[in-house]
Motif scaffolding. Structure first.
Motif, PDB file in Angstrom:
ATOM      1  N   CYS A 123       0.915  -1.173   0.018  1.00 34.12           N
ATOM      2  CA  CYS A 123      -0.122  -0.027   0.101  1.00 34.12           C
ATOM      3  C   CYS A 123       0.957   1.463  -0.215  1.00 34.12           C
ATOM      4  O   CYS A 123       0.601   2.277  -0.675  1.00 34.12           O
ATOM      5  CB  CYS A 123      -0.925   0.053   1.090  1.00 34.12           C
ATOM      6  SG  CYS A 123      -2.226  -1.155   1.299  1.00 34.12           S
ATOM      7  N   THR A 124       2.038   1.100   0.758  1.00 32.59           N
ATOM      8  CA  THR A 124       2.792   2.406   0.806  1.00 32.59           C
ATOM      9  C   THR A 124       3.393   2.741  -0.509  1.00 32.59           C
ATOM     10  O   THR A 124       3.613   3.743  -1.172  1.00 32.59           O
ATOM     11  CB  THR A 124       3.918   2.044   1.840  1.00 32.59           C
ATOM     12  OG1 THR A 124       3.373   1.870   3.158  1.00 32.59           O
ATOM     13  CG2 THR A 124       4.800   3.523   2.043  1.00 32.59           C
ATOM     14  N   ARG A 125       4.155   1.438  -1.089  1.00 30.82           N
ATOM     15  CA  ARG A 125       4.542   1.589  -2.494  1.00 30.82           C
ATOM     16  C   ARG A 125       3.813   2.212  -3.546  1.00 30.82           C
ATOM     17  O   ARG A 125       4.110   3.093  -4.436  1.00 30.82           O
ATOM     18  CB  ARG A 125       5.219   0.339  -3.012  1.00 30.82           C
ATOM     19  CG  ARG A 125       6.499  -0.094  -2.284  1.00 30.82           C
ATOM     20  CD  ARG A 125       6.793  -1.434  -2.727  1.00 30.82           C
ATOM     21  NE  ARG A 125       7.307  -0.967  -4.169  1.00 30.82           N
ATOM     22  CZ  ARG A 125       7.714  -1.779  -5.340  1.00 30.82           C
ATOM     23  NH1 ARG A 125       7.450  -3.403  -4.814  1.00 30.82           N
ATOM     24  NH2 ARG A 125       8.073  -1.741  -6.316  1.00 30.82           N
ATOM     25  N   LEU A 126       2.388   1.837  -3.258  1.00 37.52           N
ATOM     26  CA  LEU A 126       1.356   2.340  -4.594  1.00 37.52           C
ATOM     27  C   LEU A 126       0.753   3.371  -3.927  1.00 37.52           C
ATOM     28  O   LEU A 126      -0.204   4.166  -4.825  1.00 37.52           O
ATOM     29  CB  LEU A 126       0.277   1.162  -4.441  1.00 37.52           C
ATOM     30  CG  LEU A 126       0.773  -0.423  -5.266  1.00 37.52           C
ATOM     31  CD1 LEU A 126      -0.120  -1.489  -4.719  1.00 37.52           C
ATOM     32  CD2 LEU A 126       1.137  -0.222  -6.777  1.00 37.52           C
ATOM     33  N   SER A 127       0.981   4.205  -3.028  1.00 32.19           N
ATOM     34  CA  SER A 127       0.392   5.094  -2.386  1.00 32.19           C
ATOM     35  C   SER A 127      -1.267   5.005  -2.153  1.00 32.19           C
ATOM     36  O   SER A 127      -2.117   5.924  -2.341  1.00 32.19           O
ATOM     37  CB  SER A 127       0.393   6.454  -3.321  1.00 32.19           C
ATOM     38  OG  SER A 127       1.899   6.877  -3.020  1.00 32.19           O
ATOM     39  N   TRP A 128      -1.595   3.579  -1.895  1.00 31.63           N
ATOM     40  CA  TRP A 128      -3.073   3.212  -1.754  1.00 31.63           C
ATOM     41  C   TRP A 128      -3.506   3.937  -0.178  1.00 31.63           C
ATOM     42  O   TRP A 128      -3.564   2.805   0.427  1.00 31.63           O
ATOM     43  CB  TRP A 128      -3.005   1.826  -2.086  1.00 31.63           C
ATOM     44  CG  TRP A 128      -3.193   1.394  -3.484  1.00 31.63           C
ATOM     45  CD1 TRP A 128      -3.020   2.356  -4.366  1.00 31.63           C
ATOM     46  CD2 TRP A 128      -3.561   0.142  -4.259  1.00 31.63           C
ATOM     47  NE1 TRP A 128      -2.976   1.705  -5.833  1.00 31.63           N
ATOM     48  CE2 TRP A 128      -3.206   0.371  -5.519  1.00 31.63           C
ATOM     49  CE3 TRP A 128      -3.823  -1.026  -3.324  1.00 31.63           C
ATOM     50  CZ2 TRP A 128      -3.448  -0.687  -6.352  1.00 31.63           C
ATOM     51  CZ3 TRP A 128      -3.983  -2.148  -4.267  1.00 31.63           C
ATOM     52  CH2 TRP A 128      -3.725  -2.064  -5.900  1.00 31.63           C
ATOM     53  N   VAL A 129      -4.139   5.129   0.067  1.00 29.96           N
ATOM     54  CA  VAL A 129      -4.208   5.490   1.137  1.00 29.96           C
ATOM     55  C   VAL A 129      -5.422   4.707   1.824  1.00 29.96           C
ATOM     56  O   VAL A 129      -5.626   4.231   2.900  1.00 29.96           O
ATOM     57  CB  VAL A 129      -4.344   7.122   1.354  1.00 29.96           C
ATOM     58  CG1 VAL A 129      -4.838   7.387   2.488  1.00 29.96           C
ATOM     59  CG2 VAL A 129      -3.219   7.804   0.502  1.00 29.96           C
ATOM     60  N   ASN A 130      -6.513   4.549   0.911  1.00 26.28           N
ATOM     61  CA  ASN A 130      -7.869   4.047   1.734  1.00 26.28           C
ATOM     62  C   ASN A 130      -7.375   2.549   1.911  1.00 26.28           C
ATOM     63  O   ASN A 130      -8.200   2.185   2.862  1.00 26.28           O
ATOM     64  CB  ASN A 130      -8.865   4.314   0.625  1.00 26.28           C
ATOM     65  CG  ASN A 130      -9.355   5.503   0.314  1.00 26.28           C
ATOM     66  OD1 ASN A 130      -9.166   6.293   1.360  1.00 26.28           O
ATOM     67  ND2 ASN A 130      -9.864   6.239  -0.565  1.00 26.28           N
TER      68      ASN A 130
END
Length: 557
Positions: A123-130
């Motif tokens: 999630c951090t690598r993809l910037s998937w905040v939700n």
């Protein structure tokens, strides 16, 4: 506390044999897989764990094969799930991690403390905040927020792409004395551009690991504060290749190429060997500065470093460097010597030939590319259209432009349109160039109009040159070269009144002639030699115009 103990108890590490160490390449991996199939693929769970670890972690390039193997396992345990999650999270396609975790939930496999660390990293690598916030909720639900490693991963996620206040709350609650958590918070502030907060936290850290130093140096470099970065760099107790790379890339980004080369020499003297990232930065510096001799030494170092092999990225960088330094033959040597290529490899050599070498060969090579598995993209067609323009192949240029749109379904961008205008202009088809501009769906920019103005000068078309200049003036760029080009068009046609009016308009508009410069090399160092447009030079230029005008009058009489 019982909840905390239960959570940590589930985080037992699995013992691994040396099977994964034997999987040094993809071929060996497939051989071991075949042997296991013969002996009953699902009969030995311990060997299955080793096989998944080898394909997902030990051989990062085999992650796709790891997913295929995993699908054949009838009852994967939590170690297998976690291993595949970990490999997916650190692969080139981390987006497969979340669907894999969802599949794990559907199979009612209970996660442990490692599970969420890998999912959060993806999630951090993809910037998937939700998605990261959903994972945070699941961590709390399963009682893993007490685990030190899970908490640090949470801090890193929120500090870098989530909410900094949540990261700070987690940090202040229980992690202030943890160097990993401090590094995560420092990295979060630095990535957001809050360098003062990052530096304050960095200075307050009771213990600084190398990651902390690298985070702060990288933060300063990204903000262009090279003086502060160098100050910390000189203070680092012990540097690693990441530390050196941060500084070298910073100097390259600021076009301070000599500092980058000097730092590389210091790096070697300190006993630290460059890696691929180092070489890519330095090759970029050579390409932009024209330092061919340095580039050739780097090429030799790469061959020594990789024992004759090199990655696709390094090969592409070498092709680009040699082409920009004017050594097209060596670009070709690198290109043909690459065992594996990608579309960028083709684009690099095609671009080198188009801009700096042989446009005819560029067109021939493009036809060869079309017969390979690599489909040309918009960058490819930019190089091909430039080659058609330089070679004067208007018919071929039209054909490739239509091929790009109709067969490859690539929408022309401003570069493609500029290439077409340049091609028409070079061929003297000025009317067709103006008609092409009138039909463009993208509004022409200053570069396109300036290209056309230059073509009008070459072919002595005052009327169309005036129109191009008027379009440029409407863009409010006030470039001195635009006025000079139009003035030259008038002068070449003997319309001296028009030339003087343009010069007067230039003066009245307050447009100043830009300082000219050239790049020279002396004793392996590059210098900028400035040519100032001084008052004496302006007077000399005006006297030349008068002399030419007088000679024309004499020849007529």
């Amino acid at each position: 506390m019982i909840r905390k103990a239960t959570a940590n108890k589930s985080c037992k590490r699995h013992q691994r044999s040396n099977l994964w160490r034997n999987c040094t390449n993809f071929r060996t991996l497939k051989q071991i897989h075949a042997l296991m199939v013969v002996n009953g693929f699902n009969s030995n769970s311990h060997a299955l764990r080793e096989l998944i670890y080898a394909s997902a972690i030990a051989l990062p390039s085999a992650i796709h094969y790891a997913h295929q193997l995993f699908a054949e396992i009838s009852e994967p345990d939590i170690f297998m799930w976690n291993t595949l999650l970990r490999g997916s999270a650190q692969s080139s396609k981390p987006s497969v991690t979340m669907p894999l975790y969802a599949q794990m939930e559907r199979h009612y496999v209970r996660p442990d403390c490692y599970t969420f660390q890998f999912v959060l990293k993806a999630c951090t690598r993809l910037s998937w905040v939700n998605s990261g916030k959903v994972v945070h909720g699941k961590i709390v639900k399963h009682g893993f927020e007490w685990n030190k490693f899970t908490r640090n991963t949470l801090i890193y996620f929120h500090a870098n792409c989530g909410e900094i206040r949540i990261a700070r709350a987690l940090f202040d609650d229980m992690a202030k004395r943890d160097v990993v958590a401090s590094s995560a918070m420092t990295a979060g502030y630095a990535r957001r551009g809050e360098l003062s907060m990052a530096r304050r936290l960095f200075d307050e850290m009771p213990e600084k690991d190398l990651v902390s130093w690298n985070v702060m140096i990288t933060g300063y470099v990204k903000q262009g504060e090279m003086e502060s970065a160098r100050e910390l760099f000189d203070m680092v107790p012990k540097r690693d290749v990441v530390t050196w790379n941060a500084m070298i890339s910073g100097y390259v980004l600021r076009a301070e190429y000599q500092q980058a080369f000097e730092l590389q020499r210091e790096m070697r003297s300190a006993g630290e060997y460059p890696d691929e990232v180092t070489m890519l930065s330095l090759l970029s510096a050579c390409a932009e500065s024209g330092a061919l001799d340095v580039g050739e030494k780097l090429h030799s170092s790469i061959l020594d470093m990789d024992e004759g092999e090199m990655s696709i990225m390094l090969g592409n960088a070498l092709i680009d460097m040699y082409a920009k330094c004017g050594s097209i033959e060596k670009s070709f040597q690198v290109f043909h010597g690459m065992k594996e290529k990608d579309v960028t490899s083709w684009n690099s050599i095609l671009g080198g030939l188009a801009f700096h070498g042989d446009p005819e060969e560029c067109i021939n090579l493009f036809e060869k590319m079309r017969r390979t598995k690599f489909a040309p993209n918009e960058i490819t067609f930019t190089g091909v259209l430039v080659a058609c323009s330089h070679a004067g192949k208007v018919h071929a240029g039209r054909r490739y432009f239509n091929l790009m749109k109709n067969q490859y379904k690539i929408l022309p961008n401003i570069r493609h349109l500029g290439c077409m205008v340049d091609m028409f202009g070079r061929a003297g088809l000025l009317e067709e160039a103006f008609e092409f501009i009138d039909t463009m769906e993208i509004k022409p920019n200053g570069i396109i109009w300036r290209t056309l103005l230059g073509a009008c000068k070459i072919h002595g078309n005052v009327q169309l040159g005036r129109r191009a200049n008027e379009a440029l003036l409407k863009l409010d760029h006030d470039e001195s070269g635009d006025y000079v080009l139009l003035s030259h068009i008038y002068a070449l046609k003997g319309e001296w009144d028009g030339a003087e009016k343009v010069r007067k308009l230039m003066d009245d508009s307050g447009v100043k002639k830009e300082v000219g410069f050239s790049l020279i090399e002396s004793e392996n160092r590059a210098f900028l030699q400035f040519v100032l447009d001084s008052k004496r030079q302006i007077e000399s230029r005006n006297r030349t115009i008068v002399d030419v005008k007088a000679k024309n009058v004499e020849s007529v009489t």
